[in-house]
Design an enzyme around this catalytic site. Structure first.
Site, mmCIF file in Angstrom:
data_model
loop_
_atom_site.group_PDB
_atom_site.id
_atom_site.type_symbol
_atom_site.label_atom_id
_atom_site.label_comp_id
_atom_site.label_asym_id
_atom_site.label_seq_id
_atom_site.Cartn_x
_atom_site.Cartn_y
_atom_site.Cartn_z
ATOM 1 N N GLU A 52 18.126 58.745 24.689
ATOM 2 C CA GLU A 52 17.423 58.246 26.172
ATOM 3 C C GLU A 52 17.241 59.467 27.178
ATOM 4 O OE1 GLU A 52 15.746 56.493 27.929
ATOM 5 O OE2 GLU A 52 15.763 54.475 27.560
ATOM 6 N N ARG A 95 26.728 48.984 32.624
ATOM 7 C CA ARG A 95 26.520 50.186 32.551
ATOM 8 C C ARG A 95 25.483 50.755 33.468
ATOM 9 N NH1 ARG A 95 22.673 51.928 28.898
ATOM 10 N NH2 ARG A 95 22.363 50.556 27.264
ATOM 11 N N ASN A 120 21.919 52.996 33.336
ATOM 12 C CA ASN A 120 20.892 53.017 31.970
ATOM 13 C C ASN A 120 19.828 54.104 32.345
ATOM 14 O OD1 ASN A 120 19.909 51.867 29.385
ATOM 15 N ND2 ASN A 120 18.040 51.126 30.543
ATOM 16 N N GLU A 178 22.873 43.029 27.219
ATOM 17 C CA GLU A 178 21.454 42.802 27.375
ATOM 18 C C GLU A 178 21.171 41.394 27.585
ATOM 19 O OE1 GLU A 178 19.299 44.607 24.144
ATOM 20 O OE2 GLU A 178 20.467 46.632 24.443
ATOM 21 N N ASN A 236 14.885 49.745 33.614
ATOM 22 C CA ASN A 236 14.497 51.094 33.065
ATOM 23 C C ASN A 236 13.507 51.685 34.116
ATOM 24 O OD1 ASN A 236 15.123 52.247 30.689
ATOM 25 N ND2 ASN A 236 14.899 50.124 29.673
ATOM 26 N N ASP A 278 10.284 50.507 28.158
ATOM 27 C CA ASP A 278 11.435 51.142 28.166
ATOM 28 C C ASP A 278 11.306 51.999 29.173
ATOM 29 O OD1 ASP A 278 13.970 52.556 27.406
ATOM 30 O OD2 ASP A 278 13.870 51.347 25.628
#
Length: 287
Positions: free
Chosen positions: A17, A98, A100, A119, A146, A195
């Site tokens: 990522e 957390r 992201n 999730e 995202n 995403d």
């Protein structure tokens, strides 16, 4: 325009990522393996640093220094020493959350999201880090945040609701106030999941499609302009870099693939590349 991505670098990331081009190198993370990577395409070198927690992103600050989005909140990260120093705690009352994904605006503020690591719960929020102060943006909570992607002028912010398969666009004021959002794009079941997202120099929105085998670019009016095909399913985010800002790099993930899928996708979790017509925005650094 239809493009085919080419394999660039073997990583085998569980959840690659946050790619970003900084000082002639590609930086990215593997969230689940708790690693920050730096790749120099000119020499082929690949360096990495262990993080003390899951790390969602890394963004440049003053030359040679970075801000890293660890699970518990943003930290100062010094690659020279490998040290992490906390800046602020985030979602301290939500231990399953957390950090992201993140982006910089022209004022040097960091916009970042949190998410439920499982999730499922709608506990993900969009925050703004201004110096050492973290502020809730007021955007609606989602399970997986995202992006965000921020326009070159810094006046629009695109917020991705991955599980909801929706991107909203918000007006962004110079003082960092986020306005009410409206739907920019929605996605169908066979598209995969939107995403990570970024904006290029013309305000086009690039995003990876998890389980979608593609990356796409949309014009600021929502028109689809480019489709990039990959030999792996899980495309997480795009970075634009290289000497002319027109070389794209994509992170991918092995997470969620069973043994059969992994056998069919041996390059899953690696870095891919392709060329684009519209270059990157001018580089930004955290204030």
């Amino acid at each position: 325009m239809n493009i085919k991505a080419e394999h660039a670098l073997t990583v085998g990331a569980t959840l690659g990522e946050g790619p970003i081009w900084v000082d002639e190198a590609l930086w990215f993370v593997d969230i689940k393996q708790q690693r920050i990577y730096r790749h120099d395409p000119a020499t082929g070198a690949l360096d990495h640093w262990p993080a003390p927690e899951m790390v969602g992103w890394v963004l440049p600050a003053e030359p040679g220094k970075f801000v890293a989005g660890l699970r518990s909140g943003p930290h100062r990260f010094d690659p020279a020493t490998g040290t992490f120093v906390p800046i602020a705690g985030v979602d301290t009352d939500l231990p399953a959350n957390r950090l992201n994904d993140a982006a910089l605006d022209p004022a040097g503020r960091i916009w970042f999201g949190t998410m439920d690591n499982d999730e499922a719960a709608l506990s993900g929020r969009l925050y703004r880090l201004d110096g050492t102060t973290v502020t809730d943006s007021g955007a609606d909570p989602v399970a997986i945040t995202n992006g965000p992607a921020i326009s070159p002028a810094g006046d629009r912010l695109y917020h991705v609701d991955t599980i909801g398969k929706r991107i909203t666009v918000h007006p962004l004021s110079p003082d960092g106030t986020l306005g009410a959002g409206e739907t920019f794009l929605t996605f169908h079941m066979d598209d995969g999941y939107p995403d990570g997202a970024i904006c290029d120099a013309e305000g086009g929105v690039w995003l990876g499609l998890y389980s979608g085998w593609e990356a796409r670019r949309y014009a600021p009016d929502g028109t689809l302009t480019d489709v990039v095909e990959f030999p792996v399913a899980n495309i997480t985010k795009i970075a634009l870099g290289g000497p002319d800002g027109r070389t794209a790099y994509a992170t991918t993930a092995r997470q969620g693939l069973d043994d059969t899928a992994l056998a069919a996708q041996p390059l899953a979790g690696d870095i891919f590349t392709f060329r684009v017509d519209i270059p990157a925005k001018p580089p930004l650094r955290a204030a």
